[in-house]
Design a protein around this motif. Structure first.
Motif, PDB file in Angstrom:
ATOM      1  N   PRO A  95       0.829  -1.203   0.000  1.00 61.57           N
ATOM      2  CA  PRO A  95       0.000   0.000   0.000  1.00 61.57           C
ATOM      3  C   PRO A  95       0.867   1.258   0.000  1.00 61.57           C
ATOM      4  O   PRO A  95       1.963   1.280   0.550  1.00 61.57           O
ATOM      5  N   VAL A  96       0.370   2.312  -0.647  1.00 65.82           N
ATOM      6  CA  VAL A  96       1.068   3.591  -0.719  1.00 65.82           C
ATOM      7  C   VAL A  96       0.084   4.681  -0.334  1.00 65.82           C
ATOM      8  O   VAL A  96      -1.083   4.650  -0.740  1.00 65.82           O
ATOM      9  N   LYS A  97       0.535   5.658   0.433  1.00 67.63           N
ATOM     10  CA  LYS A  97      -0.315   6.800   0.769  1.00 67.63           C
ATOM     11  C   LYS A  97      -0.459   7.700  -0.451  1.00 67.63           C
ATOM     12  O   LYS A  97       0.484   7.850  -1.232  1.00 67.63           O
ATOM     13  N   SER A  98      -1.604   8.329  -0.593  1.00 66.38           N
ATOM     14  CA  SER A  98      -1.850   9.165  -1.766  1.00 66.38           C
ATOM     15  C   SER A  98      -0.999  10.435  -1.753  1.00 66.38           C
ATOM     16  O   SER A  98      -0.770  11.035  -2.801  1.00 66.38           O
ATOM     17  N   SER A  99      -0.505  10.842  -0.591  1.00 66.54           N
ATOM     18  CA  SER A  99       0.350  12.025  -0.526  1.00 66.54           C
ATOM     19  C   SER A  99       1.748  11.748  -1.081  1.00 66.54           C
ATOM     20  O   SER A  99       2.501  12.680  -1.358  1.00 66.54           O
ATOM     21  N   ASN A 100       2.096  10.464  -1.264  1.00 66.67           N
ATOM     22  CA  ASN A 100       3.416  10.092  -1.754  1.00 66.67           C
ATOM     23  C   ASN A 100       3.441   9.788  -3.242  1.00 66.67           C
ATOM     24  O   ASN A 100       4.439   9.285  -3.753  1.00 66.67           O
TER      25      ASN A 100
END
Length: 128
Positions: A95-100
């Motif tokens: 999973p990746v945060k949308s801010s990254n």
């Protein structure tokens, strides 16, 4: 004079973590690449499935891929080709945060997304 809004950082984080899903969806927005920003006249959009994104922070920096899944409950985005090997040999999506991430190609097949782009663009605000 009484302050308006939430003042403590812990209260802000609590409010965001306990928000209903239709509001948490708005937290899943990501900035557009410079050429998309010039083309569509907006700085950021909500990430949806089948968008192409590039990771801009972290150890997987500059990795580009298609969005496979967006999880609003955990506020994470799953990108094609971004996997890791578990000890038992199975592969799992990271999973990746949308801010990254940064949007590099948009899925504009649906009318819903087109209406949002028209509403948010700088150009339409300048014409008013």
């Amino acid at each position: 004079m009484k302050k308006k809004g939430v003042s403590k950082p812990s209260s802000s984080r609590k409010k965001q973590a306990n928000a209903p899903l239709h509001i948490k969806r708005k937290y899943l927005s990501a900035p557009l690449s410079p050429n998309l920003r010039a083309q569509h006249g907006t700085k950021s959009l909500v990430v949806i499935q089948d968008d192409t994104v590039q990771i801009v922070k972290g150890d997987r920096k500059l990795t580009e891929g298609k969005v496979l899944r967006v999880n609003t409950k955990t506020s994470s985005v799953y990108i094609e080709g971004l996997t890791r090997q578990r000890l038992d040999g199975s592969t799992v999506q990271l999973p990746v945060k949308s801010s990254n991430i940064m949007l590099t190609k948009l899925k504009t097949d649906d009318d819903w997304r087109k209406k949002i782009l028209e509403r948010k663009s700088f150009k339409s605000k300048k014409e008013d």
